[in-house]
Motif scaffolding. Sequence first.
Motif, PDB file in Angstrom:
ATOM      1  N   LYS B 231       0.853  -1.177   0.000  1.00  0.00           N
ATOM      2  CA  LYS B 231       0.000   0.000   0.000  1.00  0.00           C
ATOM      3  C   LYS B 231       0.891   1.230   0.000  1.00  0.00           C
ATOM      4  CE  LYS B 231      -3.160  -0.093   3.196  1.00  0.00           C
ATOM      5  NZ  LYS B 231      -3.685   0.108   4.562  1.00  0.00           N
ATOM      6  N   VAL B 232       0.491   2.207  -0.782  1.00  0.00           N
ATOM      7  CA  VAL B 232       1.238   3.463  -0.814  1.00  0.00           C
ATOM      8  C   VAL B 232       0.304   4.584  -0.378  1.00  0.00           C
ATOM      9  CG1 VAL B 232       2.587   5.069  -2.221  1.00  0.00           C
ATOM     10  CG2 VAL B 232       2.641   2.617  -2.724  1.00  0.00           C
ATOM     11  N   ILE B 233       0.817   5.435   0.502  1.00  0.00           N
ATOM     12  CA  ILE B 233       0.017   6.559   0.983  1.00  0.00           C
ATOM     13  C   ILE B 233       0.703   7.840   0.563  1.00  0.00           C
ATOM     14  CG2 ILE B 233      -0.766   7.770   3.052  1.00  0.00           C
ATOM     15  CD1 ILE B 233      -1.093   5.050   4.376  1.00  0.00           C
ATOM     16  N   PHE B 234      -0.029   8.698  -0.123  1.00  0.00           N
ATOM     17  CA  PHE B 234       0.534   9.976  -0.528  1.00  0.00           C
ATOM     18  C   PHE B 234       0.045  11.054   0.439  1.00  0.00           C
ATOM     19  CE2 PHE B 234      -0.087  13.969  -2.932  1.00  0.00           C
ATOM     20  CZ  PHE B 234       1.250  14.284  -3.139  1.00  0.00           C
ATOM     21  N   LEU B 235       0.989  11.659   1.116  1.00  0.00           N
ATOM     22  CA  LEU B 235       0.631  12.717   2.066  1.00  0.00           C
ATOM     23  C   LEU B 235       0.844  14.076   1.415  1.00  0.00           C
ATOM     24  CD1 LEU B 235       2.323  11.229   5.228  1.00  0.00           C
ATOM     25  CD2 LEU B 235      -0.073  11.868   5.101  1.00  0.00           C
ATOM     26  N   HIS B 236      -0.107  14.966   1.678  1.00  0.00           N
ATOM     27  CA  HIS B 236       0.002  16.308   1.119  1.00  0.00           C
ATOM     28  C   HIS B 236      -0.494  17.308   2.160  1.00  0.00           C
ATOM     29  CE1 HIS B 236       0.274  19.397  -1.879  1.00  0.00           C
ATOM     30  NE2 HIS B 236      -1.012  19.705  -1.726  1.00  0.00           N
ATOM     31  N   GLN B 237       0.359  18.211   2.534  1.00  0.00           N
ATOM     32  CA  GLN B 237       0.022  19.254   3.514  1.00  0.00           C
ATOM     33  C   GLN B 237      -0.631  18.691   4.774  1.00  0.00           C
ATOM     34  OE1 GLN B 237      -2.258  22.029   1.192  1.00  0.00           O
ATOM     35  NE2 GLN B 237      -0.427  22.823   0.160  1.00  0.00           N
ATOM     36  N   GLY B 238      -0.054  17.627   5.294  1.00  0.00           N
ATOM     37  CA  GLY B 238      -0.489  17.110   6.584  1.00  0.00           C
ATOM     38  C   GLY B 238      -1.699  16.199   6.543  1.00  0.00           C
ATOM     39  N   GLY B 239      -2.148  15.869   5.350  1.00  0.00           N
ATOM     40  CA  GLY B 239      -3.282  14.959   5.262  1.00  0.00           C
ATOM     41  C   GLY B 239      -3.021  13.895   4.201  1.00  0.00           C
ATOM     42  N   ILE B 240      -3.834  12.843   4.238  1.00  0.00           N
ATOM     43  CA  ILE B 240      -3.688  11.827   3.201  1.00  0.00           C
ATOM     44  C   ILE B 240      -4.464  12.290   1.978  1.00  0.00           C
ATOM     45  CG2 ILE B 240      -4.254   9.465   2.522  1.00  0.00           C
ATOM     46  CD1 ILE B 240      -3.698   8.614   5.373  1.00  0.00           C
ATOM     47  N   ALA B 241      -3.716  12.556   0.898  1.00  0.00           N
ATOM     48  CA  ALA B 241      -4.381  13.021  -0.313  1.00  0.00           C
ATOM     49  C   ALA B 241      -4.873  11.843  -1.131  1.00  0.00           C
ATOM     50  CB  ALA B 241      -3.434  13.888  -1.137  1.00  0.00           C
ATOM     51  N   GLU B 242      -4.136  10.742  -1.013  1.00  0.00           N
ATOM     52  CA  GLU B 242      -4.461   9.620  -1.873  1.00  0.00           C
ATOM     53  C   GLU B 242      -3.795   8.371  -1.341  1.00  0.00           C
ATOM     54  OE1 GLU B 242      -3.982  10.987  -5.824  1.00  0.00           O
ATOM     55  OE2 GLU B 242      -4.237   9.002  -6.680  1.00  0.00           O
ATOM     56  N   GLN B 243      -4.416   7.231  -1.455  1.00  0.00           N
ATOM     57  CA  GLN B 243      -3.734   5.995  -1.107  1.00  0.00           C
ATOM     58  C   GLN B 243      -4.258   4.837  -1.934  1.00  0.00           C
ATOM     59  OE1 GLN B 243      -4.555   4.401   2.831  1.00  0.00           O
ATOM     60  NE2 GLN B 243      -6.126   5.977   3.120  1.00  0.00           N
ATOM     61  N   GLY B 244      -3.456   3.815  -2.037  1.00  0.00           N
ATOM     62  CA  GLY B 244      -3.880   2.672  -2.824  1.00  0.00           C
ATOM     63  C   GLY B 244      -2.719   1.730  -3.057  1.00  0.00           C
ATOM     64  N   THR B 245      -2.932   0.743  -3.900  1.00  0.00           N
ATOM     65  CA  THR B 245      -1.829  -0.148  -4.252  1.00  0.00           C
ATOM     66  C   THR B 245      -0.862   0.647  -5.129  1.00  0.00           C
ATOM     67  OG1 THR B 245      -2.854  -0.872  -6.299  1.00  0.00           O
ATOM     68  CG2 THR B 245      -3.415  -2.098  -4.302  1.00  0.00           C
ATOM     69  N   PRO B 246       0.396   0.206  -5.187  1.00  0.00           N
ATOM     70  CA  PRO B 246       1.356   0.929  -6.021  1.00  0.00           C
ATOM     71  C   PRO B 246       0.861   1.057  -7.465  1.00  0.00           C
ATOM     72  CG  PRO B 246       2.464  -0.804  -4.765  1.00  0.00           C
ATOM     73  CD  PRO B 246       1.012  -0.931  -4.492  1.00  0.00           C
ATOM     74  N   ALA B 247       0.239  -0.010  -7.968  1.00  0.00           N
ATOM     75  CA  ALA B 247      -0.224   0.028  -9.354  1.00  0.00           C
ATOM     76  C   ALA B 247      -1.236   1.148  -9.546  1.00  0.00           C
ATOM     77  CB  ALA B 247      -0.841  -1.323  -9.728  1.00  0.00           C
ATOM     78  N   GLU B 248      -2.229   1.221  -8.652  1.00  0.00           N
ATOM     79  CA  GLU B 248      -3.251   2.262  -8.759  1.00  0.00           C
ATOM     80  C   GLU B 248      -2.636   3.655  -8.674  1.00  0.00           C
ATOM     81  OE1 GLU B 248      -6.666  -0.316  -6.359  1.00  0.00           O
ATOM     82  OE2 GLU B 248      -5.627   1.360  -5.388  1.00  0.00           O
ATOM     83  N   LEU B 249      -1.805   3.817  -7.613  1.00  0.00           N
ATOM     84  CA  LEU B 249      -1.340   5.163  -7.318  1.00  0.00           C
ATOM     85  C   LEU B 249      -0.339   5.669  -8.349  1.00  0.00           C
ATOM     86  CD1 LEU B 249      -1.432   6.707  -4.094  1.00  0.00           C
ATOM     87  CD2 LEU B 249       0.854   6.888  -5.032  1.00  0.00           C
ATOM     88  N   PHE B 250       0.540   4.777  -8.781  1.00  0.00           N
ATOM     89  CA  PHE B 250       1.565   5.259  -9.714  1.00  0.00           C
ATOM     90  C   PHE B 250       1.034   5.362 -11.137  1.00  0.00           C
ATOM     91  CE2 PHE B 250       4.364   3.966  -6.248  1.00  0.00           C
ATOM     92  CZ  PHE B 250       5.256   5.028  -6.231  1.00  0.00           C
ATOM     93  N   ARG B 251       0.082   4.491 -11.502  1.00  0.00           N
ATOM     94  CA  ARG B 251      -0.410   4.537 -12.872  1.00  0.00           C
ATOM     95  C   ARG B 251      -1.481   5.591 -13.053  1.00  0.00           C
ATOM     96  NH1 ARG B 251      -1.068  -1.373 -13.702  1.00  0.00           N
ATOM     97  NH2 ARG B 251       1.130  -1.911 -13.624  1.00  0.00           N
ATOM     98  N   ARG B 252      -2.369   5.648 -12.054  1.00  0.00           N
ATOM     99  CA  ARG B 252      -3.478   6.581 -12.238  1.00  0.00           C
ATOM    100  C   ARG B 252      -3.683   7.447 -10.992  1.00  0.00           C
ATOM    101  NH1 ARG B 252      -5.048   2.128 -14.890  1.00  0.00           N
ATOM    102  NH2 ARG B 252      -5.858   1.150 -13.009  1.00  0.00           N
TER     103      ARG B 252
END
Lengths: 246, 267
Positions: B231-252
């Motif tokens: 699972k990859v979690i993308f943090l942006h300005q102190g909050g979770i902006a997006e998370q998902g499997t690497p495939a989901e997050l990196f591709r789309r």
Amino acid sequence: MDFYFDAKIWASDTVCAALRPVSPTLFATSCGRFIDGFFVSIELLVIATLIGFPLAIGLALARTSRSSILSALSYSYSYVFRGTPLLVQLWIFYYGFGALGASGLGLLWPLFRDAYSVGLIVLTINTSAYSAEIIRGGIVNVPNGQLEAAVASGMSWWTTMRRIVLPQALRIAWPAYSNEVLLLLKGSALVSTITVLDLMGQTRTIFARSYSLDIFVYAVILYLILSGGLTVLLRWIEMRMRLPGY
Amino acid sequence: MDEVPERSSTGPIQSYLSVQNIYKRYAELEVLKGVSLEAAQHEVVSLIGASGSGKSTLLRCINLLAIPDRGDIWIDGVRLPLSQDDGGPRRIRDQKAVRLMRARLAMVFQSFNLWSHKTIIENVMEAPIHVLNAPKAETRDKAEALLARVGIADKRNAYPAQLSGGQQQRAAIARALCMEPKILLFDEPTSALDPELVGEVLKVMRDLAAEGRTMVVVSHEMSFVREVSNKVIFLHQGGIAEQGTPAELFRRPQTEACQKFLSNILQ
């Protein structure tokens, strides 16, 4: 202890025998006392350092602890004893507290009655106050990451201090601490003003009786021998503690 | 009874690590604004994001190197014993319980933080002996095996300053593993390394992921994150902006912030 007394007698005999032809009048009567004073100075220095050093570590830990009460107490102690002259401290402890007498001091009276023990107490207090600040400087200069790694691995505050922080802090503080020990050696001459017959005390007594200025030259030589030996010893410890790669 | 860290049936025991709605501010700066994170056992969760997005702070909240102002953390069904949120600064209610928990959450730091006055093997043996009271001979054997595993057995008697950054970080990983941690926390483990040394550390981490270690990783090494994370979690300005499997997050990547971050970093 036997070794120590033997060393005293040996030093007294050899040094006095060697010096008698050089300064016959003076040493005919006073050499034994002089060497005795030399050893009193060593004793004061060694005991004050051996008690003062762990005391200083405790004070430095209190000063850097999260407890504001402990920190304030440690700071006050250092502030008072670093902020007043050693001479004044000696006189207050000896003549001031001494004036309270057995009735005023109770069980502490034997300590305050004796100039030697008062000298020792004051020198110990004084050096611990200075050394505490030196060691505190070492503690705060240990990189924060070293502490974090200790805390993150589950160490308690005391384990962290004992195993990680102090071994590094003492290395950082050692050169400055060495300097403090040398200052203590020279400061210890002040105990002669409260009748302790250390090297300076004996020198003054011998001078008062003989009016021979030679004795001060010999005192200087002995002080230089002491500080020279001390410097070598402290430097040796510093080298032993040095870490490879630095 | 409130003082005992409870193993509760109401806790999210399906997750091995559960971070719930964490807030953290330093003075005026609100670093984390309600972040939650779940990791199952044997999972690798990666935290990515620009510097200042709060990912390191989030990681440091997990072992309470930073104490969250609000929110709870559960590890293997046990809640970390923090005082209730009453608006003021929160305290650790049970130091001993937290120390025990930290001993099972090994952290690997960006700047290695090997203890500079101890040799490499002493570094590895230190916490097992002085925190877990492990027997010395046994710990030495284990430490030697771990150092061999990360490829620096020959450096066991060297001091940290005598090692390269990559070797130091591998030693730090061996130190972490010697605690037999439930969860490994990596705080930008390759960011302080010269580029040619990054690979040797990532290789060790890949092996750890492959053997099913539960890991939370803050990293800028996107190809590594993509390869090993569940699972990859993308943090942006102190909050979770997006998370998902690497495939989901990196591709789309769905959010603009994440798209921008990825296109910047992958260039």
